[in-house]
Design a protein around this motif. Structure first.
Motif, mmCIF file in Angstrom:
data_model
loop_
_atom_site.group_PDB
_atom_site.id
_atom_site.type_symbol
_atom_site.label_atom_id
_atom_site.label_comp_id
_atom_site.label_asym_id
_atom_site.label_seq_id
_atom_site.Cartn_x
_atom_site.Cartn_y
_atom_site.Cartn_z
ATOM 1 N N ASP A 258 0.973 -1.151 -0.028
ATOM 2 C CA ASP A 258 -0.029 -0.085 -0.092
ATOM 3 C C ASP A 258 0.856 1.143 0.077
ATOM 4 O OD1 ASP A 258 -1.682 2.102 0.309
ATOM 5 O OD2 ASP A 258 -2.481 1.291 2.199
ATOM 6 N N CYS B 151 0.112 4.211 0.413
ATOM 7 C CA CYS B 151 -0.099 5.210 1.219
ATOM 8 C C CYS B 151 0.627 4.852 2.800
ATOM 9 C CB CYS B 151 -1.706 5.194 1.488
ATOM 10 S SG CYS B 151 -2.456 5.597 -0.046
ATOM 11 N N LEU B 152 1.105 3.762 2.893
ATOM 12 C CA LEU B 152 1.571 3.428 4.294
ATOM 13 C C LEU B 152 2.531 4.558 4.861
ATOM 14 C CD1 LEU B 152 2.219 -0.285 4.336
ATOM 15 C CD2 LEU B 152 0.661 1.003 5.718
#
Length: 228
Positions: free
Chosen positions: A39, A41-42
């Motif tokens: 991900d 966005c982590l």
């Protein structure tokens, strides 16, 4: 809690990182330089509590960076993402860094069939995990070879032999996809067969840290299974 995660893009390691962050822990995570985060966005969602360390598996300085100021280490090497012959060298390098930074708590995730649980491993799965050894025996050669089970077993022995470590070993049955359910069984007895999701293995590992699950013990973990 500050947790160092070793396991790269392995399924259990990925779930452990996400679950630990969502639980409010600080996570230091070692991945390969070419790995892509599951991900993207982590890093933006958890900028203050996630430290991603990109490194080759044998860079000892990066292991120092990984474990510095951490309270515990979670090791979940996945043979789909890490070569099994690297398991033992990684464990040695990691423990050297842990001693240097006085980190004693470790959760080691191996697999059902490693060490003394090998006598409960069904023969079909044993052959799959050790097929190269089967060929070597059939050919009558003494050439060096590795197997997944033997590497996990050796990794366990290194942890057990380290006097200063407070370890818990988790031996999951067949690891599958699926959500964390919390409905698994964790038992010091040996489990015959069964399966468990990577998310639930990660859940069990973090609970072992949070509740200081029995130190110096190994637990088999699975959903519905017969227990010896």
């Amino acid at each position: 809690m500050r947790i160092a995660v070793v396991g790269g893009m392995g399924a259990v390691a990925q779930h452990a990182v996400v679950q630990a962050l969502e639980a409010g822990h600080f996570v230091s995570w070692m991945v390969n330089p070419t790995d892509h985060l599951p991900d993207p966005c982590l890093e933006t969602d958890f900028p203050q509590v996630l430290c991603i360390i990109r490194s080759q598996w044998d860079n000892s300085e990066k292991y120092d960076e990984l474990v510095a100021e951490c309270d515990a280490v979670l090791v979940a090497l996945d043979f789909n993402h890490t070569r099994p012959e690297q398991f033992v060298p990684i464990q040695h390098i990691l423990q050297k860094s842990m001693r240097k930074h006085n980190v004693q708590r470790v959760i080691l995730v191996t697999m059902h069939g490693s060490a003394e649980s090998s006598r409960q491993l069904d023969w079909e799965l044993w052959a799959k995990l050790n097929i190269n050894q089967v060929f070597y025996v059939a050919l009558g050669t003494m050439a060096p070879c590795w197997s997944i089970v033997s590497q996990y077993s050796a990794q366990e022995q290194i942890v057990k032999n380290a006097e200063s470590l407070k370890y818990t070993i988790l031996r999951p049955a067949a690891v599958t996809d699926g959500p964390a359910t919390g409905t698994y069984l964790a038992s010091p007895s040996h489990i015959f067969g069964g399966y468990i999701s990577a998310a639930d293995v990660a859940d069990c590992a973090l609970k072992a840290l949070d509740h200081d699950m029995d130190v110096s013990q190994a637990f088999s973990i699975a959903y519905s299974s017969r227990v010896a």
